[in-house]
Enzyme design. Structure first.
Site, PDB file in Angstrom:
ATOM      1  N   GLU A   9       0.801  -1.224   0.000  1.00  0.00           N
ATOM      2  CA  GLU A   9       0.000   0.000   0.000  1.00  0.00           C
ATOM      3  C   GLU A   9       0.830   1.268   0.000  1.00  0.00           C
ATOM      4  OE1 GLU A   9      -3.462   0.211   2.606  1.00  0.00           O
ATOM      5  OE2 GLU A   9      -3.380  -1.955   2.788  1.00  0.00           O
ATOM      6  N   ASP A  82      -2.490  -4.393   3.580  1.00  0.00           N
ATOM      7  CA  ASP A  82      -2.638  -4.570   5.026  1.00  0.00           C
ATOM      8  C   ASP A  82      -3.558  -5.741   5.382  1.00  0.00           C
ATOM      9  OD1 ASP A  82      -0.943  -2.489   5.557  1.00  0.00           O
ATOM     10  OD2 ASP A  82      -2.523  -1.022   5.953  1.00  0.00           O
ATOM     11  N   ASP A  84      -6.289  -6.491   6.923  1.00  0.00           N
ATOM     12  CA  ASP A  84      -7.595  -6.154   7.493  1.00  0.00           C
ATOM     13  C   ASP A  84      -8.597  -5.998   6.358  1.00  0.00           C
ATOM     14  OD1 ASP A  84      -6.902  -3.716   6.352  1.00  0.00           O
ATOM     15  OD2 ASP A  84      -6.544  -2.714   8.259  1.00  0.00           O
ATOM     16  N   GLU A  86      -9.946  -3.338   4.911  1.00  0.00           N
ATOM     17  CA  GLU A  86      -9.557  -2.366   3.882  1.00  0.00           C
ATOM     18  C   GLU A  86      -8.463  -2.932   2.992  1.00  0.00           C
ATOM     19  OE1 GLU A  86     -10.873   0.629   3.062  1.00  0.00           O
ATOM     20  OE2 GLU A  86     -12.415   0.267   4.581  1.00  0.00           O
ATOM     21  N   TYR A 302       1.434  -4.930  13.320  1.00  0.00           N
ATOM     22  CA  TYR A 302       0.358  -4.173  12.681  1.00  0.00           C
ATOM     23  C   TYR A 302      -0.456  -3.408  13.714  1.00  0.00           C
ATOM     24  CZ  TYR A 302      -3.311  -2.956   9.384  1.00  0.00           C
ATOM     25  OH  TYR A 302      -4.193  -2.253   8.588  1.00  0.00           O
ATOM     26  N   ARG A 304      -3.486  -1.825  13.638  1.00  0.00           N
ATOM     27  CA  ARG A 304      -4.956  -1.787  13.701  1.00  0.00           C
ATOM     28  C   ARG A 304      -5.453  -3.162  14.116  1.00  0.00           C
ATOM     29  NH1 ARG A 304      -3.369   1.448   9.483  1.00  0.00           N
ATOM     30  NH2 ARG A 304      -4.023   3.636   9.679  1.00  0.00           N
ATOM     31  N   HIS A 347      -4.743 -11.801  14.040  1.00  0.00           N
ATOM     32  CA  HIS A 347      -3.992 -10.618  14.448  1.00  0.00           C
ATOM     33  C   HIS A 347      -3.407 -10.807  15.840  1.00  0.00           C
ATOM     34  CE1 HIS A 347      -6.123  -7.592  11.561  1.00  0.00           C
ATOM     35  NE2 HIS A 347      -5.515  -8.570  10.945  1.00  0.00           N
TER      36      HIS A 347
END
Length: 690
Positions: A9, A82, A84, A86, A302, A304, A347
């Protein structure tokens, strides 16, 4: 032989990963989303089962063209966005745009940017997780429907530039509701009684604990001075006998490693960082920092996440660090680490990628604020795997007729995890003379104290994030942008590090509650988050979630469009515009009300509304002190004759003179108490909150 293309990203992440993978790999960055819903229109085909109409984001055409070009030249393409919702959606959009084979395993993910983790991810690609993609699509479409359908109503009925949202409007409502609680609050008087007691001429403190009524100890509410005097008189005329002495121990367990929410809260409370600043710094630490003698490396996992899980590898490493640094007694024997419900267990918590990279070792490679945040993350992680702190406790119950006094205290006997992660304790240190049941005590002094109940506190960034998390409003990644949005729209402002709603915030919130009460509320928002989680788990179909929502929403929207009347927020005054002669009007801006000429754009005259304190300026003859706002919205006090007179004060001047030099006094109130000080000499008086 062609190269393998890896798409991430961010350019910073691409730079870090490129150093790990070598020449056979080409690393490119999509720079976030390249495909999304259009900004200029709704972009959702409501009649065709809410099908999103995605387009290439304006300005991202050259990036997408470059990625297509590189993908054609490559033998293999890996999508490394990433880990997640998104990130999964970005990979899905890229896969479609680059025409990658749906059956191929071309999605890789990693929780930290280190050499071994990246290489292992390359060896274990997977297919795109469409449940994760659908959860993102559901959130995106839902937020678009709410925002793009309600916001135009606000533009038309209130003023242009406003917005509404499923999460932002509820966050604003929380702040508005709290302000109304504060406004309605009526303080009540109450009293406490402290005693200074003597045992063998040694002093110690004790406090009233209650009264025995019908054989049961009951708490006593003391409402005024007269009631306190009656109790003091009765106790003073009684024999004070030690009834019970209890010694014990208590443990304080370490906190788990950080989630996104707990990191934002702790960084706010301990470091004074805003959620936006915390997330920016954390992103830097995750994507990679150039460490002297080592090169660029990701320092934390990570950022988030709402999981507190720690991998076994990371647990073993931190265990070795604790053993080597502090010894066996500091290493926790508890190996369990349970997370909260509704988490993605893939996660981990936010932790250092290498615990042996201590903050002090890499301090020279970090900025001041990067160091502060890394140090906080490192300390919390290490502490989470350490032993509990142990306190020695002492409780003494004292009989005085039917009344009971209590003395209690504690002191640390083993610091445990607090050796690494200090915590301010409210416990009193034990400094009490030895005594046993049956001992007679004397009263040296009595300290009755008057108190008043306090209204609920305004939300700080930390407490707002905590409340949103507890209520299930939004997700870790949404807290920071939500706060930024409600500030930028002018719905709230920050005053003394706390959120205060503006008049605009009240008006918009009341309007939304009246017409969209089943949407703009905590219960609906939390329930919708649960449904999005179920989409992610593959238990429900995302378009069904949207359809169920829209069936009710469209009816409510039609009523609101028909019934809401235009709100004129401009209030005419009798103050004449000195440039054109019209009567000026009161307008509402981000930082409150101001005067403006109604002749705009022909006349652009504006000026502040002066909030006078009725105090003469101490620096000039004819000036008065008024309340002002800085460009960042911070309140300060200055002279009406500015700029000719340069008197300014961050603390509020009061109508009292200094007893030592006869100059103006100022007042500053914090959670701890109120400080009165002179603007000229060293005179200061502090009154602590009771």
């Amino acid at each position: 032989m062609g190269k393998t293309l890896v798409i991430v990203e961010s350019p910073a992440k691409a730079k870090t990963i490129g150093k790990f993978l070598g020449r056979k790999y080409k690393i490119k960055a999509s720079v976030g989303h390249v495909i999304d819903l259009p900004k200029s229109k709704l972009g959702i085909d409501i009649e065709n089962d809410f099908e999103p109409r995605y387009i290439t984001i304006r300005g991202k055409g050259p990036i997408l063209s470059e990625l297509k070009k590189e993908a054609k030249k490559a033998d293999k393409v890996y999508l490394a966005t990433d880990p997640d919702r998104e990130g999964e959606a970005i990979s899905w959009h890229l896969a479609k745009a680059l025409k990658l084979d749906d059956k191929e395993k071309n999605r890789i993910e990693f929780n930290e940017i280190t050499k071994n983790t990246i290489k292992n991810a390359i060896k274990n690609p997977r297919s795109i997780d469409m449940d994760l993609v659908d959860a993102q699509q559901a959130r995106r479409v839902l937020d678009r429907l709410v925002g793009y359908k309600i916001s135009p109503l606000l533009w038309k009925k209130v003023r242009k530039g406003l917005s509404a949202g499923r999460v932002q409007s509820v966050a604003t409502k929380l702040i508005v509701d709290r302000e109304r609680e504060i406004d309605k609050f009526k303080p009540e008087e109450y009293w406490s009684i402290e005693f200074i007691l003597l045992k063998d001429k040694k002093e110690f403190e004790s406090s009233l604990n209650g009264k025995v009524i019908d054989g049961k100890l009951e708490k006593i509410k003391i409402s005024n001075k007269e009631e306190s005097e009656v109790i003091i008189n009765e106790i003073s005329n009684s024999s004070l006998i030690v009834e019970n002495v209890k010694k014990g121990k208590k443990k304080r367990k370490p906190y788990p490693s950080y989630t996104t929410s707990s990191l934002q809260q702790d960084a706010s409370n301990r470091l004074g960082f805003s959620t936006k600043k915390t997330m920016k710094l954390a992103q830097d630490l995750y994507q990679g920092i150039d460490i002297k003698g080592e090169g660029t490396v990701g320092l934390v996992t990570y950022i988030r996440t709402d999981s507190t899980r720690i991998s076994s590898e990371a647990r073993n490493k931190v265990g070795s660090y604790i053993l080597n640094s502090f010894g066996d007694k500091y290493l926790s024997k508890n190996k369990n680490s349970k997370g909260k419900k509704n988490i993605q267990d893939a996660h981990e918590a936010i932790r250092p990628t290498d615990v042996f990279k201590t903050p002090e070792k890499i301090k020279d490679s970090l900025s001041k604020d990067q160091y502060k945040l890394y140090n906080l993350i490192w300390q919390r992680f290490v502490a989470s795997q350490m032993s509990s702190a142990v306190y020695d406790t002492l409780t003494i119950d004292i009989k005085a007729s039917d009344y009971r006094l209590r003395t209690s205290g504690s002191q640390i006997s083993f610091d445990g995890f607090m050796k690494v992660y200090p915590i301010k304790s409210k416990d009193k240190n034990i400094n009490i003379p030895d005594m046993k049941a049956g001992d007679i005590l004397d009263i040296k002094d009595v300290l009755p104290k008057q108190h008043f109940t306090q209204p609920p506190a305004r939300f700080t960034e930390a407490s707002l994030v905590k409340t949103m998390e507890e209520l299930g409003i939004g997700r870790p990644a949404t807290y920071s942008p939500t706060i930024s949005t409600i500030l930028s729209r002018g719905y709230v402002l920050i005053e003394n590090k706390s959120f205060k709603p503006t008049e605009l915030g009240f008006i918009v919130t009341d309007l939304l509650i009246e017409y969209f009460k089943n949407i703009i509320n905590e219960e609906f928002t939390a329930e919708m988050e649960n449904k999005l989680d179920k989409v992610e788990e593959g238990k429900i179909i995302w378009k069904n979630v949207i359809s169920d929502f829209y069936d009710d929403f469209k009816g409510v929207l039609k009523i609101a469009e028909d019934e809401i009347e235009e709100i004129d927020m401009d209030e005419e005054t009798d103050i004449e515009c000195e440039k054109c002669g019209r009567n000026m009007v009161i307008k509402h801006g981000r930082y409150g009300r101001f005067l403006a000429c109604p002749g705009y754009p022909d006349c652009k005259n504006t000026k502040p509304i002066l909030n006078k304190l009725n105090i003469d300026c101490p620096k000039c003859e004819d000036g008065e002190i008024i309340e002002r706002k800085s460009k960042k919205g911070r309140k300060f006090y200055g002279c009406t004759n500015y700029p000719e007179c340069d008197f300014v004060s961050w603390d509020m001047p009061i109508n009292e003179k200094c007893p030592e030099c006869d100059n103006i006094l100022t007042k500053k109130t914090t959670k701890k108490g109120t400080t009165i000080k002179c603007i000229e000499c060293d005179y200061k008086k502090t009154q602590k909150n009771k």
